[in-house]
Design a protein around this motif. Structure first.
Motif, PDB file in Angstrom:
ATOM      1  N   MET A  37       0.705  -1.279  -0.054  1.00  0.00           N
ATOM      2  CA  MET A  37       0.513  -0.413   0.265  1.00  0.00           C
ATOM      3  C   MET A  37       1.111   1.520  -0.093  1.00  0.00           C
ATOM      4  O   MET A  37       0.524   2.037  -0.640  1.00  0.00           O
ATOM      5  CB  MET A  37      -0.551   0.346   1.339  1.00  0.00           C
ATOM      6  CG  MET A  37      -1.852  -1.265   1.577  1.00  0.00           C
ATOM      7  SD  MET A  37      -2.634  -1.189   2.737  1.00  0.00           S
ATOM      8  CE  MET A  37      -4.060   0.196   2.898  1.00  0.00           C
ATOM      9  N   GLY A  41       0.611   4.241  -3.357  1.00  0.00           N
ATOM     10  CA  GLY A  41       1.104   5.109  -2.926  1.00  0.00           C
ATOM     11  C   GLY A  41       1.355   6.761  -2.932  1.00  0.00           C
ATOM     12  O   GLY A  41       1.090   6.839  -3.190  1.00  0.00           O
ATOM     13  N   ASN A  50      -3.412   9.603  -3.442  1.00  0.00           N
ATOM     14  CA  ASN A  50      -3.856   7.960  -2.252  1.00  0.00           C
ATOM     15  C   ASN A  50      -3.233   9.164  -0.699  1.00  0.00           C
ATOM     16  O   ASN A  50      -2.578   9.295  -1.130  1.00  0.00           O
ATOM     17  CB  ASN A  50      -2.982   6.603  -2.378  1.00  0.00           C
ATOM     18  CG  ASN A  50      -2.844   6.537  -3.732  1.00  0.00           C
ATOM     19  OD1 ASN A  50      -2.448   6.028  -4.786  1.00  0.00           O
ATOM     20  ND2 ASN A  50      -4.422   5.889  -3.422  1.00  0.00           N
ATOM     21  N   ILE A  52      -2.074   8.096   2.625  1.00  0.00           N
ATOM     22  CA  ILE A  52      -0.842   6.289   2.842  1.00  0.00           C
ATOM     23  C   ILE A  52      -0.220   6.959   4.849  1.00  0.00           C
ATOM     24  O   ILE A  52      -0.426   8.073   4.553  1.00  0.00           O
ATOM     25  CB  ILE A  52       0.471   6.291   2.444  1.00  0.00           C
ATOM     26  CG1 ILE A  52       1.199   7.409   1.483  1.00  0.00           C
ATOM     27  CG2 ILE A  52       0.077   5.994   0.262  1.00  0.00           C
ATOM     28  CD1 ILE A  52       2.666   7.335   0.795  1.00  0.00           C
ATOM     29  N   PHE A 158      -6.603   3.074   6.590  1.00  0.00           N
ATOM     30  CA  PHE A 158      -5.356   2.307   6.200  1.00  0.00           C
ATOM     31  C   PHE A 158      -4.846   1.168   6.810  1.00  0.00           C
ATOM     32  O   PHE A 158      -4.465  -0.178   6.657  1.00  0.00           O
ATOM     33  CB  PHE A 158      -4.333   3.315   6.311  1.00  0.00           C
ATOM     34  CG  PHE A 158      -2.925   2.530   5.157  1.00  0.00           C
ATOM     35  CD1 PHE A 158      -2.489   3.289   4.251  1.00  0.00           C
ATOM     36  CD2 PHE A 158      -1.688   2.546   6.087  1.00  0.00           C
ATOM     37  CE1 PHE A 158      -1.147   2.690   3.199  1.00  0.00           C
ATOM     38  CE2 PHE A 158      -0.717   1.706   5.520  1.00  0.00           C
ATOM     39  CZ  PHE A 158      -0.691   2.365   4.004  1.00  0.00           C
ATOM     40  N   LEU A 163      -6.789   1.580   1.088  1.00  0.00           N
ATOM     41  CA  LEU A 163      -6.494   2.443   0.604  1.00  0.00           C
ATOM     42  C   LEU A 163      -7.209   3.392  -0.057  1.00  0.00           C
ATOM     43  O   LEU A 163      -7.964   2.667  -1.158  1.00  0.00           O
ATOM     44  CB  LEU A 163      -5.331   1.366  -1.022  1.00  0.00           C
ATOM     45  CG  LEU A 163      -4.443   2.564  -1.692  1.00  0.00           C
ATOM     46  CD1 LEU A 163      -2.902   3.323  -0.392  1.00  0.00           C
ATOM     47  CD2 LEU A 163      -3.403   2.148  -2.415  1.00  0.00           C
TER      48      LEU A 163
END
Length: 179
Positions: A37, A41, A50, A52, A158, A163
């Motif tokens: 992820m 991101g 994104n 993150i 998260f 995500l």
């Protein structure tokens, strides 16, 4: 009697070893999802960045703090600190003091994330994920991400391996992918 005792000890030891290996595999899977992820991101340089979660390490005082922010803000911090260091094994970024100020690391309140994680039910997370075919816009997500601004709710998602990104047209948080 001595042989029976040795046999029982060997059996218990092998069972313990087997259980510990399964725990390690489970932990590796979770860590691998977070790493994936984080990497995904960071690569997102679009107008729909994104959100993150990562650990910021301040070069000047070696302080560590876990925060959540949009990837476009991270890229802006990289422009300020050309000597940044990313460690994708532990989801961390080492930045200068001025780049940390851009990310507002000192203002990020992890106690809010901790409190939210204790109060938000898993059913709420599931309903967000399932509301509109699993990926995309969600009224429930809009409500919580507006209520808890500054990426706190996105931080929780998260941690549940969801995500999210900021929609470039509406500005609302949208589900990108579940790991």
């Amino acid at each position: 009697m001595n042989k029976v005792y040795c046999l029982i000890c060997i059996l218990l030891t092998s069972l313990n070893f087997s259980c510990n290996n399964n725990k390690q595999k489970s932990t590796d899977c979770i860590d691998n999802a977070y790493r994936q992820m984080f990497k995904e991101g960071l690569k997102n340089l679009s107008t729909a960045p994104n959100y993150i979660v990562f650990t910021v390490i301040n070069k000047s005082n070696n302080s560590h703090k876990e925060i959540c922010c949009a990837s476009d803000l991270i890229n802006y911090a990289f422009e300020i600190d050309k000597d940044y260091k990313i460690d994708t094994c532990i989801n961390s970024i080492m930045l200068s003091d001025s780049a940390c100020k851009v990310l507002r690391v000192d203002k990020y309140d992890f106690s809010i994330v901790d409190s939210l994680q204790k109060t938000i039910k898993i059913s709420t997370i599931d309903s967000i994920y399932n509301e509109h075919g699993q990926i995309g816009y969600s009224k429930i997500l809009e409500y919580y991400s507006t209520l808890y601004s500054n990426c706190y709710f996105e931080h929780i998602l998260f941690k549940y391996k969801i995500l999210t990104h900021r929609d470039c047209e509406s500005g609302y948080t949208v589900i990108n992918k579940k790991y």
